[in-house]
Design a protein around this motif. Sequence first.
Motif, PDB file in Angstrom:
ATOM      1  N   LEU A 146       0.865  -1.168   0.000  1.00  0.00           N
ATOM      2  CA  LEU A 146       0.000   0.000   0.000  1.00  0.00           C
ATOM      3  C   LEU A 146       0.907   1.225   0.000  1.00  0.00           C
ATOM      4  CD1 LEU A 146      -2.412  -1.068   2.900  1.00  0.00           C
ATOM      5  CD2 LEU A 146      -2.553  -1.693   0.470  1.00  0.00           C
ATOM      6  N   PHE A 147       0.530   2.251  -0.769  1.00  0.00           N
ATOM      7  CA  PHE A 147       1.314   3.483  -0.669  1.00  0.00           C
ATOM      8  C   PHE A 147       0.385   4.676  -0.546  1.00  0.00           C
ATOM      9  CE2 PHE A 147       0.803   2.874  -5.229  1.00  0.00           C
ATOM     10  CZ  PHE A 147       0.768   4.133  -5.817  1.00  0.00           C
ATOM     11  N   THR A 148       0.667   5.494   0.457  1.00  0.00           N
ATOM     12  CA  THR A 148      -0.161   6.659   0.733  1.00  0.00           C
ATOM     13  C   THR A 148       0.427   7.892   0.065  1.00  0.00           C
ATOM     14  OG1 THR A 148       1.039   7.054   2.810  1.00  0.00           O
ATOM     15  CG2 THR A 148      -0.991   5.756   2.939  1.00  0.00           C
ATOM     16  N   THR A 149      -0.438   8.867  -0.147  1.00  0.00           N
ATOM     17  CA  THR A 149      -0.019  10.095  -0.830  1.00  0.00           C
ATOM     18  C   THR A 149      -0.118  11.291   0.118  1.00  0.00           C
ATOM     19  OG1 THR A 149      -2.258  10.427  -1.710  1.00  0.00           O
ATOM     20  CG2 THR A 149      -0.716   9.180  -3.061  1.00  0.00           C
ATOM     21  N   GLY A 150       0.261  11.071   1.367  1.00  0.00           N
ATOM     22  CA  GLY A 150       0.248  12.149   2.341  1.00  0.00           C
ATOM     23  C   GLY A 150       0.091  11.652   3.759  1.00  0.00           C
ATOM     24  N   GLY A 151       0.172  12.573   4.704  1.00  0.00           N
ATOM     25  CA  GLY A 151       0.133  12.223   6.108  1.00  0.00           C
ATOM     26  C   GLY A 151      -1.213  11.761   6.606  1.00  0.00           C
ATOM     27  N   LYS A 152      -2.291  12.402   6.146  1.00  0.00           N
ATOM     28  CA  LYS A 152      -3.626  12.045   6.636  1.00  0.00           C
ATOM     29  C   LYS A 152      -3.992  10.623   6.240  1.00  0.00           C
ATOM     30  CE  LYS A 152      -7.516  13.534   8.605  1.00  0.00           C
ATOM     31  NZ  LYS A 152      -7.587  14.182   9.931  1.00  0.00           N
ATOM     32  N   ALA A 153      -3.701  10.250   5.002  1.00  0.00           N
ATOM     33  CA  ALA A 153      -3.991   8.884   4.558  1.00  0.00           C
ATOM     34  C   ALA A 153      -3.200   7.873   5.378  1.00  0.00           C
ATOM     35  CB  ALA A 153      -3.663   8.733   3.075  1.00  0.00           C
ATOM     36  N   THR A 154      -1.957   8.206   5.691  1.00  0.00           N
ATOM     37  CA  THR A 154      -1.132   7.333   6.529  1.00  0.00           C
ATOM     38  C   THR A 154      -1.758   7.191   7.913  1.00  0.00           C
ATOM     39  OG1 THR A 154       0.843   8.094   5.340  1.00  0.00           O
ATOM     40  CG2 THR A 154       1.191   6.979   7.450  1.00  0.00           C
ATOM     41  N   GLU A 155      -2.208   8.298   8.459  1.00  0.00           N
ATOM     42  CA  GLU A 155      -2.832   8.290   9.783  1.00  0.00           C
ATOM     43  C   GLU A 155      -4.086   7.405   9.803  1.00  0.00           C
ATOM     44  OE1 GLU A 155      -5.244  11.494  12.561  1.00  0.00           O
ATOM     45  OE2 GLU A 155      -3.672  12.220  11.240  1.00  0.00           O
ATOM     46  N   VAL A 156      -4.903   7.505   8.768  1.00  0.00           N
ATOM     47  CA  VAL A 156      -6.125   6.699   8.712  1.00  0.00           C
ATOM     48  C   VAL A 156      -5.781   5.210   8.679  1.00  0.00           C
ATOM     49  CG1 VAL A 156      -8.174   6.128   7.358  1.00  0.00           C
ATOM     50  CG2 VAL A 156      -7.489   8.513   7.613  1.00  0.00           C
ATOM     51  N   THR A 169       5.988   6.851  15.348  1.00  0.00           N
ATOM     52  CA  THR A 169       6.571   5.716  14.626  1.00  0.00           C
ATOM     53  C   THR A 169       6.028   5.580  13.206  1.00  0.00           C
ATOM     54  OG1 THR A 169       4.903   4.108  15.384  1.00  0.00           O
ATOM     55  CG2 THR A 169       6.817   4.485  16.816  1.00  0.00           C
ATOM     56  N   TYR A 170       5.109   6.463  12.804  1.00  0.00           N
ATOM     57  CA  TYR A 170       4.596   6.403  11.434  1.00  0.00           C
ATOM     58  C   TYR A 170       5.750   6.595  10.453  1.00  0.00           C
ATOM     59  CZ  TYR A 170      -0.203   7.272  13.217  1.00  0.00           C
ATOM     60  OH  TYR A 170      -1.411   7.201  13.863  1.00  0.00           O
ATOM     61  N   PRO A 171       5.667   5.996   9.283  1.00  0.00           N
ATOM     62  CA  PRO A 171       6.732   6.227   8.299  1.00  0.00           C
ATOM     63  C   PRO A 171       6.768   7.684   7.863  1.00  0.00           C
ATOM     64  CG  PRO A 171       4.876   5.068   7.299  1.00  0.00           C
ATOM     65  CD  PRO A 171       4.622   5.080   8.770  1.00  0.00           C
ATOM     66  N   LYS A 172       7.953   8.231   7.772  1.00  0.00           N
ATOM     67  CA  LYS A 172       8.116   9.578   7.223  1.00  0.00           C
ATOM     68  C   LYS A 172       7.996   9.497   5.705  1.00  0.00           C
ATOM     69  CE  LYS A 172       9.321  11.005  11.348  1.00  0.00           C
ATOM     70  NZ  LYS A 172       8.269  11.052  12.324  1.00  0.00           N
ATOM     71  N   THR A 173       7.929  10.642   5.069  1.00  0.00           N
ATOM     72  CA  THR A 173       7.854  10.684   3.611  1.00  0.00           C
ATOM     73  C   THR A 173       9.033   9.940   2.998  1.00  0.00           C
ATOM     74  OG1 THR A 173       6.712  12.810   3.729  1.00  0.00           O
ATOM     75  CG2 THR A 173       7.646  12.195   1.605  1.00  0.00           C
ATOM     76  N   ASN A 174       8.733   9.071   2.031  1.00  0.00           N
ATOM     77  CA  ASN A 174       9.709   8.229   1.330  1.00  0.00           C
ATOM     78  C   ASN A 174      10.259   7.099   2.201  1.00  0.00           C
ATOM     79  OD1 ASN A 174       9.463   9.756  -1.061  1.00  0.00           O
ATOM     80  ND2 ASN A 174      10.982  11.229  -0.333  1.00  0.00           N
ATOM     81  N   GLN A 175       9.541   6.775   3.267  1.00  0.00           N
ATOM     82  CA  GLN A 175       9.914   5.642   4.098  1.00  0.00           C
ATOM     83  C   GLN A 175       8.791   4.602   4.097  1.00  0.00           C
ATOM     84  OE1 GLN A 175      10.976   7.022   8.022  1.00  0.00           O
ATOM     85  NE2 GLN A 175      12.852   8.017   7.308  1.00  0.00           N
ATOM     86  N   LEU A 195       1.610  -7.289   4.315  1.00  0.00           N
ATOM     87  CA  LEU A 195       1.566  -5.993   3.644  1.00  0.00           C
ATOM     88  C   LEU A 195       2.684  -5.070   4.110  1.00  0.00           C
ATOM     89  CD1 LEU A 195      -2.288  -5.352   3.866  1.00  0.00           C
ATOM     90  CD2 LEU A 195      -1.005  -6.023   1.824  1.00  0.00           C
ATOM     91  N   THR A 196       3.115  -4.212   3.186  1.00  0.00           N
ATOM     92  CA  THR A 196       4.069  -3.146   3.481  1.00  0.00           C
ATOM     93  C   THR A 196       3.401  -1.824   3.146  1.00  0.00           C
ATOM     94  OG1 THR A 196       5.962  -4.547   2.954  1.00  0.00           O
ATOM     95  CG2 THR A 196       6.340  -2.181   2.942  1.00  0.00           C
ATOM     96  N   LEU A 197       3.623  -0.822   3.970  1.00  0.00           N
ATOM     97  CA  LEU A 197       3.076   0.507   3.743  1.00  0.00           C
ATOM     98  C   LEU A 197       4.199   1.482   3.449  1.00  0.00           C
ATOM     99  CD1 LEU A 197       0.760   2.602   3.819  1.00  0.00           C
ATOM    100  CD2 LEU A 197       1.174   2.795   6.284  1.00  0.00           C
ATOM    101  N   TYR A 198       4.116   2.134   2.296  1.00  0.00           N
ATOM    102  CA  TYR A 198       5.034   3.209   1.929  1.00  0.00           C
ATOM    103  C   TYR A 198       4.295   4.533   2.006  1.00  0.00           C
ATOM    104  CZ  TYR A 198       8.736   0.198   0.056  1.00  0.00           C
ATOM    105  OH  TYR A 198       9.759  -0.704  -0.079  1.00  0.00           O
ATOM    106  N   ARG A 199       5.022   5.558   2.386  1.00  0.00           N
ATOM    107  CA  ARG A 199       4.455   6.909   2.378  1.00  0.00           C
ATOM    108  C   ARG A 199       5.206   7.746   1.346  1.00  0.00           C
ATOM    109  NH1 ARG A 199       4.185  11.249   7.431  1.00  0.00           N
ATOM    110  NH2 ARG A 199       3.564  13.062   6.179  1.00  0.00           N
ATOM    111  N   LEU A 200       4.472   8.208   0.350  1.00  0.00           N
ATOM    112  CA  LEU A 200       5.061   9.045  -0.692  1.00  0.00           C
ATOM    113  C   LEU A 200       4.603  10.492  -0.522  1.00  0.00           C
ATOM    114  CD1 LEU A 200       4.843   6.707  -3.818  1.00  0.00           C
ATOM    115  CD2 LEU A 200       6.807   7.206  -2.362  1.00  0.00           C
ATOM    116  N   PRO A 201       5.255  11.435  -1.179  1.00  0.00           N
ATOM    117  CA  PRO A 201       4.883  12.851  -1.017  1.00  0.00           C
ATOM    118  C   PRO A 201       3.496  13.144  -1.558  1.00  0.00           C
ATOM    119  CG  PRO A 201       7.036  12.613  -2.078  1.00  0.00           C
ATOM    120  CD  PRO A 201       6.415  11.268  -2.079  1.00  0.00           C
ATOM    121  N   SER A 202       2.845  14.094  -0.944  1.00  0.00           N
ATOM    122  CA  SER A 202       1.592  14.610  -1.492  1.00  0.00           C
ATOM    123  C   SER A 202       1.863  15.241  -2.853  1.00  0.00           C
ATOM    124  CB  SER A 202       1.001  15.658  -0.550  1.00  0.00           C
ATOM    125  OG  SER A 202      -0.064  16.349  -1.181  1.00  0.00           O
TER     126      SER A 202
END
Length: 228
Positions: A146-156, A169-175, A195-202
């Motif tokens: 899964l890859f999120t496109t910002g902080g709010k999506a990661t939080e949800v 402990t949430y992944p930072k951008t590009n982590q 599953l793995t979760l990536y966080r990408l930039p908005s």
Amino acid sequence: MTIKTPSTQKTADTKPTSFDDKATELENHPFEPVLPPNATVMMMGTFPPTADKWAMSFHYPNFYNDMWRIYGRVFFDDADYFRVGDEKCFDPERIRDFMFERGIASCPTVKQAIRETGNASDKNLTVVTPVDLDNILPQVPHVKTLFTTGGKATEVLMSLLETPPAKSTYPKTNQSMDYPYQWQNGNQTDMVNDLTLYRLPSTSRAYPLALDKKVAAYKAFFERMGKL
């Protein structure tokens, strides 16, 4: 996550508090998820802008959001690849066909929300009903990332875990991090994919990062996922 109900209690010296109904209206996400059966990765954002900002009826509909320019540059070295000629809009059918061909799903993390300030800002978005991953994941059985496109999506997404981790402990951008999701309705007998979760930039222009750096981040991710 619940609806925040504003108080209208009277006092002897004041009138009932008035609220802007439009700003506190409960909204359903207007776009259905894009779920190619061969998808191995799934993009997960939050909520689109109000309809007056749409250039098309599809995910990331604002012409001035750079999502589809980034995809165009990453996969075709052309920011206007998905654009409709010189018009200020992108071609949703072309995007959808591309996503099915490449095995990239797109599903918002939010099904229902309230825009506290009437705009698209995630900061002022109250999530009422998050995504039902019990329903979505079986439709994309090969998705492992899964890859999120910002902080709010990661939080949800973090809030959906059996033991939600501390925000620090949430992944930072590009982590990335492991995402140990477990079925919530108890009906499934099979195991959830590891599953793995990536966080990408908005991709919003309000996010303070140069377009070239956003392109580089998405390109590195898709290369790692074997999509390039």
